[in-house]
Design an enzyme around this catalytic site. Sequence first.
Site, short mmCIF file in Angstrom:
data_model
loop_
_atom_site.label_atom_id
_atom_site.label_comp_id
_atom_site.label_asym_id
_atom_site.label_seq_id
_atom_site.Cartn_x
_atom_site.Cartn_y
_atom_site.Cartn_z
N LYS A 57 48.97 -14.84 -1.23
CA LYS A 57 49.15 -14.49 0.18
C LYS A 57 50.14 -15.39 0.90
CE LYS A 57 44.56 -12.43 0.70
NZ LYS A 57 45.05 -11.09 1.07
N ASN A 102 37.53 -5.48 -1.15
CA ASN A 102 37.93 -6.60 -0.30
C ASN A 102 38.13 -6.12 1.13
OD1 ASN A 102 40.86 -7.14 0.90
ND2 ASN A 102 41.10 -5.73 -0.84
N PHE A 106 44.18 -9.66 5.92
CA PHE A 106 45.49 -10.32 6.04
C PHE A 106 45.34 -11.80 6.41
CE2 PHE A 106 47.87 -6.16 7.40
CZ PHE A 106 47.69 -5.64 6.14
N SER A 169 46.79 -0.86 4.61
CA SER A 169 45.55 -1.59 4.35
C SER A 169 44.45 -1.03 5.23
CB SER A 169 45.74 -3.08 4.64
OG SER A 169 44.48 -3.74 4.63
N ASN A 171 41.91 -2.75 6.21
CA ASN A 171 41.18 -3.89 6.75
C ASN A 171 41.71 -4.45 8.06
OD1 ASN A 171 39.40 -3.91 4.50
ND2 ASN A 171 41.01 -4.88 3.29
N THR A 172 42.72 -3.80 8.64
CA THR A 172 43.22 -4.16 9.96
C THR A 172 43.07 -2.94 10.86
OG1 THR A 172 44.81 -5.78 9.10
CG2 THR A 172 45.24 -4.88 11.29
N LYS A 203 54.69 0.77 1.74
CA LYS A 203 53.50 0.88 0.89
C LYS A 203 52.52 1.85 1.54
CE LYS A 203 50.27 -1.96 -1.77
NZ LYS A 203 49.97 -3.33 -2.19
N ASN A 232 48.10 1.53 -2.05
CA ASN A 232 47.23 0.45 -1.60
C ASN A 232 45.81 0.70 -2.10
OD1 ASN A 232 46.25 -1.81 -0.02
ND2 ASN A 232 47.95 -1.45 1.39
N THR A 308 43.95 -6.49 -9.58
CA THR A 308 42.52 -6.59 -9.82
C THR A 308 42.19 -6.94 -11.27
OG1 THR A 308 42.07 -5.05 -8.01
CG2 THR A 308 40.34 -5.35 -9.65
#
Length: 334
Positions: A57, A102, A106, A169, A171-172, A203, A232, A308
């Site tokens: 990251k 996950n 970010f 993503s 997750n945001t 992406k 993704n 992964t």
Amino acid sequence: MDPERAHHLAVAVIRAIPRLGLAALVRRATRPDPSLAVETLGLHFDSPFGVAAGFDKNAESIRGLWALGFGHVEIGTVTAVPQEGNPRPRLFRLIEDRAVINRMGFNNRGAARAAERVRREAARRPRAIIGANIGKSRVVAVEDAIADYRESARLLAPVADYLAVNVSSPNTPGLRGLQDEAMLGPLLDAVLEEADTTPVLVKIAPDLDDEAVEGVARLAVAKGLSGVIATNTTIGREGLRTERAVVDAAGAGGLSGAPLRARALEVLRIVRAAVPADYCVISVGGVDTAEDVAERLAAGATLVQGYTAFLYRGPGWARAINRGLAATAPAARV
């Protein structure tokens, strides 16, 4: 061991390879066969197989990952504003499925810090190709996302080999809405303006329907992007072998690993059919073995990324992939 703690320990070991002066020695044992080299994005890739965004990251492990045999390293996702990410625990193994959930969010130290690290690594020779994956800062409203992405692109484009625009993503909050063509077009225009001659890719999520996947691919071509990264993580939970109670306990987040394989291959084929033959398409999702990578290349991928399975296969993974690819018939790598 807690999965996130295990990840940090693995990163520390990989970072130690060059710090101990072992990078060149390790690379001798993992160096891809010359027959695997790929020319795309105006760049030379020693191998079509690289590390997907999410592992490194903060651009801390580029040299070590190159030593382990990867042809390119995509750092990030990086945001203009440094952020801690979501509360822990936020990383969960589904061992029976060879998968991970996950919701990292970010977590990174910001584009300015990442740019300095990439600048130092880019000056090394030889080295892996370095991609920089950029996303929206959590504190920035969706309607202000363009300026936020522009800042990350301004910092990273001069030092990275390519930029990847992450609008996929889960997750945001609000991020995936940026895949809508009406919002995505102006955002890509802004990143392209800052990137100048640095290749820009977008992406996309596997959860888009087929028509939307094709639409984003055609938009990328029309806007003058250099490529598409597919895909993704997914918010789906279908067909898992892990007990439902365990999956439910993990909660929200993006699922990656073997369960994503079939959809990632479908999306790859849709994207490839929608773009020119020489257009760069990077396939990600559910890649585990050399046979998996060869399958993606045969289906039209220019490059392939994994992450992964690295958690399950260990440090010899890239070497095994490269050796397996070199042993396959050349036609499988077209």
